[in-house]
Design a protein around this motif. Structure first.
Motif, PDB file in Angstrom:
ATOM      1  N   ALA A 194       0.815  -1.216   0.000  1.00  0.00           N
ATOM      2  CA  ALA A 194       0.000   0.000   0.000  1.00  0.00           C
ATOM      3  C   ALA A 194       0.848   1.264   0.000  1.00  0.00           C
ATOM      4  N   TRP A 195       2.104   1.166   0.407  1.00  0.00           N
ATOM      5  CA  TRP A 195       3.010   2.318   0.451  1.00  0.00           C
ATOM      6  C   TRP A 195       3.839   2.457  -0.830  1.00  0.00           C
ATOM      7  N   ALA A 196       3.612   1.599  -1.818  1.00  0.00           N
ATOM      8  CA  ALA A 196       4.470   1.560  -2.998  1.00  0.00           C
ATOM      9  C   ALA A 196       4.462   2.872  -3.772  1.00  0.00           C
ATOM     10  N   GLU A 197       3.307   3.507  -3.897  1.00  0.00           N
ATOM     11  CA  GLU A 197       3.249   4.768  -4.640  1.00  0.00           C
ATOM     12  C   GLU A 197       4.075   5.842  -3.933  1.00  0.00           C
ATOM     13  N   ALA A 198       3.957   5.907  -2.613  1.00  0.00           N
ATOM     14  CA  ALA A 198       4.724   6.893  -1.850  1.00  0.00           C
ATOM     15  C   ALA A 198       6.221   6.612  -1.947  1.00  0.00           C
ATOM     16  N   ILE A 199       6.601   5.333  -1.884  1.00  0.00           N
ATOM     17  CA  ILE A 199       8.010   4.970  -2.022  1.00  0.00           C
ATOM     18  C   ILE A 199       8.514   5.369  -3.407  1.00  0.00           C
ATOM     19  N   GLY A 200       7.717   5.117  -4.418  1.00  0.00           N
ATOM     20  CA  GLY A 200       8.112   5.518  -5.763  1.00  0.00           C
ATOM     21  C   GLY A 200       8.390   7.010  -5.854  1.00  0.00           C
ATOM     22  N   GLY A 201       7.564   7.800  -5.173  1.00  0.00           N
ATOM     23  CA  GLY A 201       7.771   9.246  -5.166  1.00  0.00           C
ATOM     24  C   GLY A 201       9.087   9.642  -4.546  1.00  0.00           C
ATOM     25  N   MET A 202       9.502   8.930  -3.487  1.00  0.00           N
ATOM     26  CA  MET A 202      10.789   9.246  -2.847  1.00  0.00           C
ATOM     27  C   MET A 202      11.955   9.038  -3.797  1.00  0.00           C
ATOM     28  N   PHE A 203      11.805   8.078  -4.731  1.00  0.00           N
ATOM     29  CA  PHE A 203      12.894   7.740  -5.643  1.00  0.00           C
ATOM     30  C   PHE A 203      12.753   8.450  -6.987  1.00  0.00           C
ATOM     31  N   GLY A 204      11.780   9.344  -7.089  1.00  0.00           N
ATOM     32  CA  GLY A 204      11.584  10.070  -8.332  1.00  0.00           C
ATOM     33  C   GLY A 204      11.055   9.207  -9.457  1.00  0.00           C
ATOM     34  N   ALA A 205      10.370   8.125  -9.110  1.00  0.00           N
ATOM     35  CA  ALA A 205       9.847   7.204 -10.111  1.00  0.00           C
ATOM     36  C   ALA A 205       8.536   7.729 -10.708  1.00  0.00           C
ATOM     37  N   THR A 206       8.150   7.140 -11.824  1.00  0.00           N
ATOM     38  CA  THR A 206       6.917   7.515 -12.507  1.00  0.00           C
ATOM     39  C   THR A 206       5.705   7.130 -11.671  1.00  0.00           C
ATOM     40  N   ARG A 207       4.732   8.022 -11.563  1.00  0.00           N
ATOM     41  CA  ARG A 207       3.509   7.698 -10.828  1.00  0.00           C
ATOM     42  C   ARG A 207       2.756   6.583 -11.533  1.00  0.00           C
ATOM     43  N   GLN A 208       2.256   5.633 -10.739  1.00  0.00           N
ATOM     44  CA  GLN A 208       1.527   4.490 -11.279  1.00  0.00           C
ATOM     45  C   GLN A 208       0.031   4.531 -10.971  1.00  0.00           C
ATOM     46  N   GLY A 209      -0.388   5.475 -10.153  1.00  0.00           N
ATOM     47  CA  GLY A 209      -1.805   5.538  -9.789  1.00  0.00           C
ATOM     48  C   GLY A 209      -2.233   4.447  -8.842  1.00  0.00           C
ATOM     49  N   LEU A 210      -1.287   3.878  -8.107  1.00  0.00           N
ATOM     50  CA  LEU A 210      -1.617   2.820  -7.146  1.00  0.00           C
ATOM     51  C   LEU A 210      -2.440   3.400  -5.997  1.00  0.00           C
ATOM     52  N   ALA A 211      -3.499   2.697  -5.641  1.00  0.00           N
ATOM     53  CA  ALA A 211      -4.380   3.153  -4.568  1.00  0.00           C
ATOM     54  C   ALA A 211      -4.668   1.999  -3.626  1.00  0.00           C
ATOM     55  N   ALA A 212      -4.771   2.323  -2.336  1.00  0.00           N
ATOM     56  CA  ALA A 212      -5.026   1.315  -1.308  1.00  0.00           C
ATOM     57  C   ALA A 212      -6.507   1.309  -0.941  1.00  0.00           C
ATOM     58  N   PHE A 213      -7.037   0.098  -0.771  1.00  0.00           N
ATOM     59  CA  PHE A 213      -8.437  -0.073  -0.403  1.00  0.00           C
ATOM     60  C   PHE A 213      -8.521  -0.972   0.833  1.00  0.00           C
ATOM     61  N   LYS A 214      -9.320  -0.546   1.775  1.00  0.00           N
ATOM     62  CA  LYS A 214      -9.511  -1.309   3.005  1.00  0.00           C
ATOM     63  C   LYS A 214     -10.546  -2.400   2.784  1.00  0.00           C
ATOM     64  N   ARG A 215     -10.277  -3.584   3.333  1.00  0.00           N
ATOM     65  CA  ARG A 215     -11.243  -4.689   3.316  1.00  0.00           C
ATOM     66  C   ARG A 215     -11.394  -5.249   4.726  1.00  0.00           C
ATOM     67  N   THR A 216     -12.629  -5.498   5.109  1.00  0.00           N
ATOM     68  CA  THR A 216     -12.962  -5.952   6.465  1.00  0.00           C
ATOM     69  C   THR A 216     -13.154  -7.459   6.491  1.00  0.00           C
ATOM     70  N   ALA A 217     -12.772  -8.087   7.581  1.00  0.00           N
ATOM     71  CA  ALA A 217     -12.980  -9.523   7.753  1.00  0.00           C
ATOM     72  C   ALA A 217     -13.209  -9.828   9.229  1.00  0.00           C
ATOM     73  N   ALA A 218     -13.840 -10.964   9.483  1.00  0.00           N
ATOM     74  CA  ALA A 218     -14.093 -11.391  10.862  1.00  0.00           C
ATOM     75  C   ALA A 218     -14.208 -12.897  10.904  1.00  0.00           C
ATOM     76  N   VAL A 219     -14.016 -13.449  12.070  1.00  0.00           N
ATOM     77  CA  VAL A 219     -14.337 -14.850  12.346  1.00  0.00           C
ATOM     78  C   VAL A 219     -15.436 -14.845  13.390  1.00  0.00           C
ATOM     79  N   VAL A 220     -16.511 -15.582  13.107  1.00  0.00           N
ATOM     80  CA  VAL A 220     -17.668 -15.585  14.009  1.00  0.00           C
ATOM     81  C   VAL A 220     -17.981 -16.996  14.486  1.00  0.00           C
ATOM     82  N   GLN A 221     -18.601 -17.050  15.645  1.00  0.00           N
ATOM     83  CA  GLN A 221     -19.125 -18.308  16.181  1.00  0.00           C
ATOM     84  C   GLN A 221     -20.606 -18.377  15.845  1.00  0.00           C
TER      85      GLN A 221
END
Length: 365
Positions: A194-221
Motif C-alpha cells: 500500500a506504500w508503494a506509490e509513496a516509495i516511488g515518489g521518494m525515488f523520483g519514479a513515474t507515478r503508477q496511480g496505485l491506490a489502497a483499499f480497506k477490506r474488512t474480515a471477521a471470524v464468528v461463532q
C-alpha cells in the motif's frame, strides 16, 4: 550518526509476501537486504489475507500468473514436507441477471449448491458455479518458506527499517532509514504494498496511480455449532459477501473496498454488522458472537493489474506492486518473473515477456 552499510546489489523495500518471495529469488544473484518498516514481516496485507487460492480470480493476465504459481506451490510443499494448499472448493452464487451461461461447465443448479452448503437459502440465488480446485493457502508456511530461503541465501532482513528518503549518485541509490542508517544499493525493488506509490515518489519514479483499499474480515461463532469443516468457500457473484470455514469458526467478509490512505487499518463495527446481515440473508445461519475482526489493505493500479518492471525514469528502480487481492497466490510466479527481469532479462521467454509487457510500469504513458 547512522550506520552506513556496504553497497548491496538489491535493496527490497517491503517485507510482505512480495518482498520476501523476490528476496529468495534474487539473493542467489547478489547481496540482498529487505527493509520492513514494521516490527515483523507480513504485518499488513500478507497476514490479513483471505488465504484462498482461486485460479480464476482477477483479470486474465492475473489468472495466468496464478495458474503458473500453482505447481510452484506444489514444489514448495515437497521442499518443506508439508502441504501449503488444501482443497476447499468454491461456490459462486448468481442471481437471475447473472445466470446467462447455461453451457458453462462449472454451472450448477440451486439443489447442487445447497447439497454442498446445506445452510444456503434456496430463494437467495438462482444458480451457482463450482470451482473444485480452489484451495486454502497456509500463508504462514509460505511466508516462512520464503523467509528461510532468503536468509539461507544470505539475505539480510531488517525490521523497523522505515525508508525516509533516497538519492542516486554515481549509479548507486543512497537510502536513508528512520534512525539515520544509510543503505546503499545498486538496484532497489519496490515491494512496499500500500506504500508503494509513496516509495516511488521518494525515488523520483513515474507515478503508477496505485491506490489502497480497506477490506474488512471477521471470524464468528455460529448458534448451534453446525459442522462446517467440509464446506467450500461461498462467494456472492455481486461481491457483497464471502465466507468459508475457519479453524475456530466461520470466516466472513462484506467484500468491501474503501479507498484509504496507507495505514494500519482496523475493522469497523458497522462493516462487520453488514457482513453478518448479508450472511443471514443468504443462509439460515445465526451468528452468536464475533470471535475476531480485522481489516487489511488491497492495492490496485487503475487497470487492476500488478506493476512489475524497471521504472522508465528512475534508473535501477524496479516495481513489484499492485497485486490487489492475489498477492499470496501469485507470489511464486511473480517473484520468479521479477527476478528474471532483474538478473537475466535476456533469457525471458516470449510468454513471460508478454506478461511483463502487460504489467510494465510505463503502460500508463
Amino acid at each position: 550518526m547512522g550506520i552506513r552499510e556496504e553497497i548491496v546489489d538489491f535493496a527490497i523495500i517491503g517485507g510482505g509476501i512480495a518482498g520476501l518471495s523476490v528476496a529468495r529469488a534474487v539473493s542467489a544473484n547478489g547481496t540482498t537486504i529487505v527493509l520492513e518498516r514494521e516490527s515483523h514481516c507480513g504485518y499488513h496485507s500478507t497476514g490479513r489475507s483471505a488465504a484462498i487460492f482461486v485460479e480464476g480470480y482477477g483479470e486474465p493476465a492475473v489468472q495466468e500468473i496464478s495458474r503458473i504459481s500453482r505447481p510452484m506451490f506444489d514444489a514448495m510443499a515437497m521442499s518443506i514436507g508439508r502441504s501449503v494448499l488444501e482443497i476447499r472448493g468454491l461456490v459462486i452464487l448468481r442471481n437471475a441477471a447473472q445466470d446467462n451461461e447455461a453451457d458453462d461447465p462449472t454451472r450448477i443448479d440451486r439443489a447442487a449448491a445447497v447439497a454442498k452448503v446445506p445452510v444456503l437459502r434456496a430463494d437467495s440465488f438462482v444458480s451457482a458455479n463450482f470451482d473444485p480446485i480452489a484451495a486454502d493457502i497456509d500463508v504462514h508456511a509460505v511466508q516462512q518458506y520464503y523467509t528461510h530461503g532468503a536468509k539461507s541465501a544470505g539475505a539480510n532482513i531488517r525490521t523497523l527499517a522505515e525508508v525516509l528518503a533516497a538519492d542516486r549518485r554515481d549509479g548507486i541509490w543512497y537510502i536513508v532509514l528512520a534512525g539515520g542508517d544509510e543503505i546503499r544499493a545498486k538496484t532497489v525493488i519496490n515491494a512496499a504494498g500500500a506504500w508503494a506509490e509513496a516509495i516511488g515518489g521518494m525515488f523520483g519514479a513515474t507515478r503508477q496511480g496505485l491506490a489502497a483499499f480497506k477490506r474488512t474480515a471477521a471470524v464468528v461463532q455460529l448458534v448451534g455449532g453446525p459442522d462446517i469443516r467440509n464446506w467450500p468457500m461461498v462467494v456472492d457473484a455481486t461481491e457483497q459477501l464471502y465466507f468459508k470455514p475457519e479453524s475456530n469458526g466461520l470466516f466472513l467478509s462484506p467484500a468491501d473496498e474503501q479507498l484509504t490512505d496507507p495505514a494500519d487499518v482496523y475493522a469497523e463495527d458497522l462493516d462487520i454488522a453488514i457482513a453478518i446481515d448479508r450472511l443471514e440473508r443468504y443462509t439460515n445461519l445465526t451468528v452468536q458472537r464475533v470471535i475476531a475482526s480485522w481489516a487489511g489493505l488491497r492495492t490496485f493500479a487503475p487497470d487492476r493489474l500488478p506493476v512489475v518492471g524497471f521504472d522508465p525514469t528512475a534508473p535501477g528502480f524496479f516495481w513489484l506492486a499492485g497485486q490487489g487481492g492475489t498477492g499470496v497466490q501469485s507470489a511464486p510466479a511473480l517473484a520468479a518473473l521479477a527476478a528474471q527481469a532483474i538478473t537475466a532479462p535476456g533469457g525471458i521467454s516470449s510468454a513471460d515477456r508478454a506478461l511483463l509487457d502487460a504489467f510494465a510500469p510505463n503502460r500508463f504513458g
